[in-house]
Design a protein around this motif. Sequence first.
Motif, PDB file in Angstrom:
ATOM      1  N   GLU A 114      -1.392  -7.532  -8.154  1.00 40.01           N
ATOM      2  CA  GLU A 114      -1.282  -8.278  -6.895  1.00 40.01           C
ATOM      3  C   GLU A 114      -0.779  -7.389  -5.758  1.00 40.01           C
ATOM      4  N   LEU A 115       0.133  -6.485  -6.073  1.00 39.02           N
ATOM      5  CA  LEU A 115       0.678  -5.602  -5.037  1.00 39.02           C
ATOM      6  C   LEU A 115      -0.416  -4.733  -4.437  1.00 39.02           C
ATOM      7  N   SER A 116      -1.365  -4.276  -5.246  1.00 38.40           N
ATOM      8  CA  SER A 116      -2.440  -3.439  -4.705  1.00 38.40           C
ATOM      9  C   SER A 116      -3.227  -4.207  -3.642  1.00 38.40           C
ATOM     10  N   GLY A 117      -3.449  -5.493  -3.872  1.00 47.62           N
ATOM     11  CA  GLY A 117      -4.153  -6.311  -2.889  1.00 47.62           C
ATOM     12  C   GLY A 117      -3.370  -6.452  -1.598  1.00 47.62           C
ATOM     13  N   LEU A 118      -2.073  -6.652  -1.723  1.00 45.75           N
ATOM     14  CA  LEU A 118      -1.224  -6.786  -0.532  1.00 45.75           C
ATOM     15  C   LEU A 118      -1.188  -5.474   0.247  1.00 45.75           C
ATOM     16  N   LEU A 119      -1.082  -4.350  -0.457  1.00 45.16           N
ATOM     17  CA  LEU A 119      -1.036  -3.047   0.216  1.00 45.16           C
ATOM     18  C   LEU A 119      -2.353  -2.743   0.922  1.00 45.16           C
ATOM     19  N   THR A 120      -3.458  -3.105   0.285  1.00 47.44           N
ATOM     20  CA  THR A 120      -4.770  -2.903   0.908  1.00 47.44           C
ATOM     21  C   THR A 120      -4.866  -3.728   2.186  1.00 47.44           C
ATOM     22  N   THR A 135       4.412   0.946   5.740  1.00 43.54           N
ATOM     23  CA  THR A 135       5.796   1.204   5.333  1.00 43.54           C
ATOM     24  C   THR A 135       6.292   0.091   4.410  1.00 43.54           C
ATOM     25  N   VAL A 136       7.319   0.404   3.659  1.00 44.68           N
ATOM     26  CA  VAL A 136       7.932  -0.600   2.780  1.00 44.68           C
ATOM     27  C   VAL A 136       8.414  -1.780   3.613  1.00 44.68           C
ATOM     28  N   LYS A 137       9.047  -1.490   4.748  1.00 41.90           N
ATOM     29  CA  LYS A 137       9.574  -2.543   5.620  1.00 41.90           C
ATOM     30  C   LYS A 137       8.454  -3.480   6.078  1.00 41.90           C
ATOM     31  N   SER A 138       7.322  -2.908   6.501  1.00 43.04           N
ATOM     32  CA  SER A 138       6.216  -3.749   6.982  1.00 43.04           C
ATOM     33  C   SER A 138       5.625  -4.584   5.847  1.00 43.04           C
ATOM     34  N   LYS A 140       7.251  -5.668   3.123  1.00 44.18           N
ATOM     35  CA  LYS A 140       8.208  -6.743   2.818  1.00 44.18           C
ATOM     36  C   LYS A 140       8.120  -7.866   3.865  1.00 44.18           C
ATOM     37  N   LYS A 141       7.922  -7.482   5.118  1.00 38.02           N
ATOM     38  CA  LYS A 141       7.782  -8.474   6.190  1.00 38.02           C
ATOM     39  C   LYS A 141       6.510  -9.303   5.969  1.00 38.02           C
ATOM     40  N   LYS A 142       5.426  -8.631   5.603  1.00 38.18           N
ATOM     41  CA  LYS A 142       4.158  -9.322   5.377  1.00 38.18           C
ATOM     42  C   LYS A 142       4.222 -10.224   4.138  1.00 38.18           C
ATOM     43  N   MET A 143       5.038  -9.853   3.171  1.00 35.99           N
ATOM     44  CA  MET A 143       5.206 -10.690   1.981  1.00 35.99           C
ATOM     45  C   MET A 143       5.785 -12.054   2.358  1.00 35.99           C
ATOM     46  N   LYS A 144       6.630 -12.077   3.375  1.00 33.92           N
ATOM     47  CA  LYS A 144       7.266 -13.328   3.799  1.00 33.92           C
ATOM     48  C   LYS A 144       6.316 -14.213   4.607  1.00 33.92           C
ATOM     49  N   ARG A 154       2.755 -13.759  -4.313  1.00 34.67           N
ATOM     50  CA  ARG A 154       4.031 -13.062  -4.077  1.00 34.67           C
ATOM     51  C   ARG A 154       4.973 -13.156  -5.287  1.00 34.67           C
ATOM     52  N   ASP A 155       4.969 -14.306  -5.971  1.00 36.29           N
ATOM     53  CA  ASP A 155       5.825 -14.457  -7.154  1.00 36.29           C
ATOM     54  C   ASP A 155       5.461 -13.422  -8.217  1.00 36.29           C
TER      55      ASP A 155
END
Length: 193
Positions: A114-120, A135-138, A140-144, A154-155
Amino acid sequence: MAENRLNRDEAYQLLTEYTKSDSLIKHALAVEALMQAYARKFNADENKWGIVGLLHDFDYEKYPTPEDHPLRGAAILEEKGYPEDVIYAIKTHAEYLGLPRNSLMDKTLFAVDELSGLLTAAALVQPEKTIHTVTVKSVKKKMKDKAFARSVNRDDIHKGSEGLGIELGEHIEFCIEALKNVAAELGLDYTTP
């Protein structure tokens, strides 16, 4: 297929036989790269882990329902003689099957899928559409932001990181760095004017 004879070219051929969607092929390549990077980190079999990543969703385009995916694919892999641990790892990435993730390979596939999809998705909204500026910060912000990449669970990202025993930010950073190595292949490199 003997374990020491796992062949990446054959696995890629199988992927493209069942998967025609460019985005699904790129997802498979991204998960392959992340699995290989973690295999190096954990001193595991990079080829085997990469093939697990490459093939984890190979049946999804033809058999997208929970009743079929990834069980149809697992049956095909079994028929072709893939090792049991490869097949089992692929089955464990489907949370709804309720299979315990026993090996580090099982846990890693779940953690990066799932993380690969979010990063893409995070890369594609960058002005230059590149993973190099994510960035990690961006992330984490997008995860919210539930509306961003809404199909990404996200879970599962949180559970995956916990399952590896790696702090979420560290996991995200590791995965961003790993994807930079295959950015051109994924269409996430710096765009040329």
